[in-house]
Design a protein around this motif. Structure first.
Motif, PDB file in Angstrom:
ATOM      1  N   GLY A   1       0.791  -1.224   0.000  1.00 24.27           N
ATOM      2  CA  GLY A   1       0.000   0.000   0.000  1.00 24.27           C
ATOM      3  C   GLY A   1       0.826   1.278   0.000  1.00 24.27           C
ATOM      4  O   GLY A   1       0.343   2.329  -0.427  1.00 24.27           O
ATOM      5  N   LEU A   2       2.075   1.187   0.471  1.00 24.03           N
ATOM      6  CA  LEU A   2       2.964   2.348   0.447  1.00 24.03           C
ATOM      7  C   LEU A   2       2.980   2.990  -0.949  1.00 24.03           C
ATOM      8  O   LEU A   2       2.897   4.215  -1.086  1.00 24.03           O
ATOM      9  CB  LEU A   2       4.386   1.899   0.852  1.00 24.03           C
ATOM     10  CG  LEU A   2       5.508   2.902   0.598  1.00 24.03           C
ATOM     11  CD1 LEU A   2       5.377   4.098   1.524  1.00 24.03           C
ATOM     12  CD2 LEU A   2       6.874   2.232   0.787  1.00 24.03           C
TER      13      LEU A   2
ATOM     14  N   SER B   1      -4.152  -9.991  -0.655  1.00 25.33           N
ATOM     15  CA  SER B   1      -3.236  -9.734   0.450  1.00 25.33           C
ATOM     16  C   SER B   1      -1.829 -10.238   0.191  1.00 25.33           C
ATOM     17  O   SER B   1      -1.633 -11.221  -0.526  1.00 25.33           O
ATOM     18  CB  SER B   1      -3.779 -10.462   1.687  1.00 25.33           C
ATOM     19  OG  SER B   1      -3.029 -10.135   2.812  1.00 25.33           O
TER      20      SER B   1
ATOM     21  N   GLN C   1       1.571 -11.152   9.431  1.00 26.12           N
ATOM     22  CA  GLN C   1       0.811  -9.944   9.812  1.00 26.12           C
ATOM     23  C   GLN C   1      -0.651 -10.041   9.395  1.00 26.12           C
ATOM     24  O   GLN C   1      -1.549  -9.577  10.096  1.00 26.12           O
ATOM     25  CB  GLN C   1       1.440  -8.706   9.137  1.00 26.12           C
ATOM     26  CG  GLN C   1       0.607  -7.424   9.290  1.00 26.12           C
ATOM     27  CD  GLN C   1       1.056  -6.292   8.354  1.00 26.12           C
ATOM     28  OE1 GLN C   1       2.146  -6.314   7.810  1.00 26.12           O
ATOM     29  NE2 GLN C   1       0.197  -5.299   8.184  1.00 26.12           N
TER      30      GLN C   1
ATOM     31  N   ASP D   1      -1.592  -9.415  -9.232  1.00 28.85           N
ATOM     32  CA  ASP D   1      -2.369  -9.079 -10.422  1.00 28.85           C
ATOM     33  C   ASP D   1      -3.359  -7.953 -10.102  1.00 28.85           C
ATOM     34  O   ASP D   1      -4.390  -8.177  -9.461  1.00 28.85           O
ATOM     35  CB  ASP D   1      -3.110 -10.359 -10.870  1.00 28.85           C
ATOM     36  CG  ASP D   1      -3.849 -10.187 -12.185  1.00 28.85           C
ATOM     37  OD1 ASP D   1      -4.199  -9.045 -12.537  1.00 28.85           O
ATOM     38  OD2 ASP D   1      -4.079 -11.210 -12.847  1.00 28.85           O
ATOM     39  N   GLU D   2      -3.011  -6.747 -10.547  1.00 30.25           N
ATOM     40  CA  GLU D   2      -3.846  -5.567 -10.220  1.00 30.25           C
ATOM     41  C   GLU D   2      -5.255  -5.699 -10.804  1.00 30.25           C
ATOM     42  O   GLU D   2      -6.243  -5.409 -10.123  1.00 30.25           O
ATOM     43  CB  GLU D   2      -3.215  -4.285 -10.780  1.00 30.25           C
ATOM     44  CG  GLU D   2      -2.027  -3.759 -10.014  1.00 30.25           C
ATOM     45  CD  GLU D   2      -2.382  -3.057  -8.698  1.00 30.25           C
ATOM     46  OE1 GLU D   2      -3.530  -2.610  -8.524  1.00 30.25           O
ATOM     47  OE2 GLU D   2      -1.474  -2.974  -7.846  1.00 30.25           O
TER      48      GLU D   2
ATOM     49  N   THR E   1      -7.426  -2.464   1.317  1.00 31.20           N
ATOM     50  CA  THR E   1      -8.439  -3.273   0.628  1.00 31.20           C
ATOM     51  C   THR E   1      -9.822  -3.100   1.257  1.00 31.20           C
ATOM     52  O   THR E   1     -10.830  -3.191   0.559  1.00 31.20           O
ATOM     53  CB  THR E   1      -8.046  -4.767   0.576  1.00 31.20           C
ATOM     54  OG1 THR E   1      -7.842  -5.251   1.889  1.00 31.20           O
ATOM     55  CG2 THR E   1      -6.782  -4.979  -0.243  1.00 31.20           C
TER      56      THR E   1
ATOM     57  N   TYR F   1     -11.218  -0.136  -0.489  1.00 29.76           N
ATOM     58  CA  TYR F   1     -11.749  -0.488  -1.810  1.00 29.76           C
ATOM     59  C   TYR F   1     -13.118  -1.155  -1.631  1.00 29.76           C
ATOM     60  O   TYR F   1     -14.069  -0.894  -2.373  1.00 29.76           O
ATOM     61  CB  TYR F   1     -10.847  -1.488  -2.547  1.00 29.76           C
ATOM     62  CG  TYR F   1      -9.392  -1.107  -2.722  1.00 29.76           C
ATOM     63  CD1 TYR F   1      -8.984   0.214  -2.816  1.00 29.76           C
ATOM     64  CD2 TYR F   1      -8.419  -2.104  -2.818  1.00 29.76           C
ATOM     65  CE1 TYR F   1      -7.648   0.532  -2.985  1.00 29.76           C
ATOM     66  CE2 TYR F   1      -7.076  -1.793  -3.003  1.00 29.76           C
ATOM     67  CZ  TYR F   1      -6.696  -0.468  -3.072  1.00 29.76           C
ATOM     68  OH  TYR F   1      -5.377  -0.169  -3.248  1.00 29.76           O
TER      69      TYR F   1
HETATM   70  P1  ADP Z   1       0.138  -3.796   2.828  1.00 28.30           P
HETATM   71  O1  ADP Z   1       0.709  -2.543   2.293  1.00 28.30           O
HETATM   72  O2  ADP Z   1       0.472  -4.066   4.243  1.00 28.30           O
HETATM   73  O3  ADP Z   1       0.403  -4.963   1.949  1.00 28.30           O
HETATM   74  P2  ADP Z   1      -2.448  -2.552   2.188  1.00 28.30           P
HETATM   75  O4  ADP Z   1      -3.817  -3.069   2.374  1.00 28.30           O
HETATM   76  O5  ADP Z   1      -2.158  -1.187   2.649  1.00 28.30           O
HETATM   77  O6  ADP Z   1      -1.464  -3.626   2.841  1.00 28.30           O
HETATM   78  O7  ADP Z   1      -2.063  -2.511   0.658  1.00 28.30           O
HETATM   79  C1  ADP Z   1      -1.944  -3.631  -0.140  1.00 28.30           C
HETATM   80  C2  ADP Z   1      -2.063  -3.180  -1.572  1.00 28.30           C
HETATM   81  O8  ADP Z   1      -1.495  -4.171  -2.403  1.00 28.30           O
HETATM   82  C3  ADP Z   1      -3.482  -3.008  -2.028  1.00 28.30           C
HETATM   83  O9  ADP Z   1      -3.507  -2.051  -3.065  1.00 28.30           O
HETATM   84  C4  ADP Z   1      -3.825  -4.385  -2.560  1.00 28.30           C
HETATM   85  O10 ADP Z   1      -4.866  -4.382  -3.491  1.00 28.30           O
HETATM   86  C5  ADP Z   1      -2.526  -4.758  -3.201  1.00 28.30           C
HETATM   87  N1  ADP Z   1      -2.242  -6.182  -3.274  1.00 28.30           N
HETATM   88  C6  ADP Z   1      -1.808  -7.000  -2.290  1.00 28.30           C
HETATM   89  N2  ADP Z   1      -1.597  -8.240  -2.759  1.00 28.30           N
HETATM   90  C7  ADP Z   1      -1.905  -8.204  -4.067  1.00 28.30           C
HETATM   91  C8  ADP Z   1      -1.883  -9.173  -5.125  1.00 28.30           C
HETATM   92  N3  ADP Z   1      -1.495 -10.429  -4.889  1.00 28.30           N
HETATM   93  N4  ADP Z   1      -2.267  -8.790  -6.360  1.00 28.30           N
HETATM   94  C9  ADP Z   1      -2.660  -7.518  -6.592  1.00 28.30           C
HETATM   95  N5  ADP Z   1      -2.691  -6.560  -5.648  1.00 28.30           N
HETATM   96  C10 ADP Z   1      -2.316  -6.901  -4.405  1.00 28.30           C
END
Ligand code: ADP
Ligand code: GLC
Length: 497
Positions: A24-25, A314, A319, A371-372, A397, A400
């Motif tokens: 998320g950073l 995730s 964590q 995978d975004e 998430t 979202y």
């Molecule tokens: P963290 O930064 O601790 O991983 P956050 O919830 O702040 O947790 O942010 C995670 C971000 O990464 C979100 O934008 C989430 O949709 C994305 N993300 C995490 N895992 C995946 C994945 N396997 N595929 C696509 N996006 C992911």
């Protein structure tokens, strides 16, 4: 500086969505400067010249040569724009340190690059040089805003310069902690590589438990420290959640505050999202049913609208508490529920997720990877989004989920506690509830929350009510950006207008 001049703030970090992202950073670093510019601040970015960023930087202009530094013979500061961004971006072009593909922190063997100390010291050092007005004659920040340990030496180098120099108005520093668990710790023997005065190797500097700790340095020297939710800002003052830094944080508690993240509501907008099967919004939810159908079809799940789908996106790390979710799942599946999970990380967890899907292929689907676009399809097509994290500084998430009417089911910690209102009887009646929020990272509590979700699912008018309330919540960057702007004004001694 006159009261009407736009505040000049330099954000600096190791990641920036979409080009370099491990969590998320990256989303925050891409969205917050943009939101600050919309609020009429002069916000800019400073990033390491990692290949994806270096290749994407449009119309790069050479601003300064700043090498040799930190073992790199050639260090060039460039300025340009990243695609789809209006935020002026400085990039440190130092091929010796940054021209490496893949994960920004790890080598091909999955281990930290051995010279991460130099790679991220350079980032903080260049930020401080910019703050001193020594690199760009046309622009000097009033505020340097550093994110996480990778940029946390910026306030340290700024403090070091301030004691060495006189006559230049000192820029202020802000450090945002996105996750206290990642601290940037290195052997004390490497202090000589940091180009810092020797007193900085002491506990008054960046020494920490006989090691060097970048994050500790940032906490020690930043003018203000923020974290990404008020609840996390309180939690990290306790030994249980302080990752050994709680003592120092308590010492600096008068400088510490929490501001909940927003999300980019242009990227995460169910009415315009091109990655999903059908658009929808709070007034027209038919599209959401189509998204669910498409998701069930894509993953070979039983195609019944009556089965609640729990989505999870995730990193797979301890964590995130997904081990607990897997243990609690049999009851959810027994009640006819389904789950779609997207994640990657810890190999043992990846294996456990796959095994769960294999055992119930028409109810559980797991995609291991990053995978975004799939993340968008899962958020849009699920009924619930599960975030059972043991700790969670903010979490994106669940935000979202709120925006897409995908009801969050969360452990009541950190930013999850600050963004989700539990569907207690009273909260539902008073039309405040936006999700399920349980106390205690234990199997019983999580199972109970899943049971309550099933109960609400079987009461469609109430489910709709919670869903509508969730979608009505403001998850944009507007309010958080205003709060950061107020914080900067306070630091610069300006009065709020
Ligand atoms: P963290 O930064 O601790 O991983 P956050 O919830 O702040 O947790 O942010 C995670 C971000 O990464 C979100 O934008 C989430 O949709 C994305 N993300 C995490 N895992 C995946 C994945 N396997 N595929 C696509 N996006 C992911
Ligand atoms: C960190 C935290 C997460 C937060 C993100 C953005 O990765 O783990 O909770 O949402 O940073 O601030």
């Amino acid at each position: 500086m006159g009261k009407t001049a736009a505040i000049r703030v330099l954000h600096t970090a190791a990641e920036c969505f979409p080009l370099v992202k491990t969590g998320g950073l990256a989303d925050v670093v891409a969205a917050l400067p943009k939101a600050l510019r919309a609020a009429k601040l002069d916000a800019r970015l400073l990033l390491p010249g990692l290949p994806a960023l270096r290749e994407a930087l449009k119309s790069p202009v050479e601003i300064a040569q700043c090498g040799p530094a930190f073992g790199a013979a050639r260090v060039t500061l460039l300025r340009g724009l990243l695609p789809d961004s209006t935020v002026p971006t400085y990039l440190i072009d130092a091929p010796w340190l940054y021209a490496r593909p893949g994960n920004p922190y790890l080598g091909p063997d999955g281990r930290e690059w051995p010279d991460n100390l130099q790679r991220f010291a350079l980032l903080g050092w260049v930020a401080a040089q910019l703050a001193m007005g020594e690199l760009d004659p046309a622009w000097r920040p009033d505020i340097v805003h550093a994110h996480d340990w990778h940029a946390a030496l910026a306030p340290v180098y700024m403090a070091a310069h301030a004691t060495a120099a006189t006559g230049v108005a000192r820029a202020r520093s802000v450090l945002t902690i996105h996750n206290l668990a990642y601290q940037g710790r290195f052997s004390a023997e490497r202090f000589g590589d940091l180009q810092l005065a020797s007193w900085m190797s002491s506990p008054a500097g960046i020494e920490f438990h006989s090691e060097l700790c970048f994050l500790k340095g940032g906490i020690q020297f930043a003018d203000r420290i923020t974290t990404v939710s008020p609840t996390y800002a309180r939690e990290i003052l306790t030994p249980a959640e302080g990752h050994q830094l709680d003592g120092l944080l308590r010492h600096r508690a008068d400088r510490l505050s929490g501001i909940v993240n927003g999300i980019d509501t242009a990227i995460w907008n169910p009415a315009t999202d091109t990655a999903i099967a059908a658009p929808f919004d709070a007034g027209h939810t038919a599209g959401k049913a189509l998204c669910k159908q498409a998701l069930q079809r894509e993953f070979g799940l039983r195609q019944t609208p009556g089965a609640p789908v729990l989505g999870v996106i995730s990193r797979l790390s301890p964590q995130k508490g997904l081990d607990l979710l897997l243990s609690a799942l049999h009851q959810w599946l027994g009640a006819g529920g389904q789950m779609v999970m997207l994640g990657s990380g810890d190999p043992a967890l990846e294996h456990a997720c796959r095994a769960t899907a294999q055992a119930a292929p028409d109810q559980v689907a797991v995609s291991i990877g990053y995978d975004e676009a799939l993340a968008h399809r899962i958020i849009a097509g699920s009924d619930l989004i599960g975030v059972p994290s043991r700790f969670e500084p903010c979490g994106l998430t669940q935000l979202y989920g709120l925006r897409y009417g995908t009801i969050p089911l969360v452990h009541q910690v950190g930013g999850l506690a600050d963004t989700v209102v539990d569907a207690s009887e009273a909260a539902v009646r008073e039309d405040r509830a936006t999700g399920f929020s349980y106390r205690g990272a234990h199997l019983d509590e999580l199972s109970h929350a899943l049971r309550r979700a099933i109960d609400l699912w079987h009461n469609p008018p109430l489910w709709q009510r919670v869903m509508q309330r969730a979608m009505a919540q403001d998850t944009s960057w507007h309010a958080p950006a205003t709060r950061y702007a107020e914080l900067y004004k306070g630091l610069l001694g300006q009065v709020a207008p």
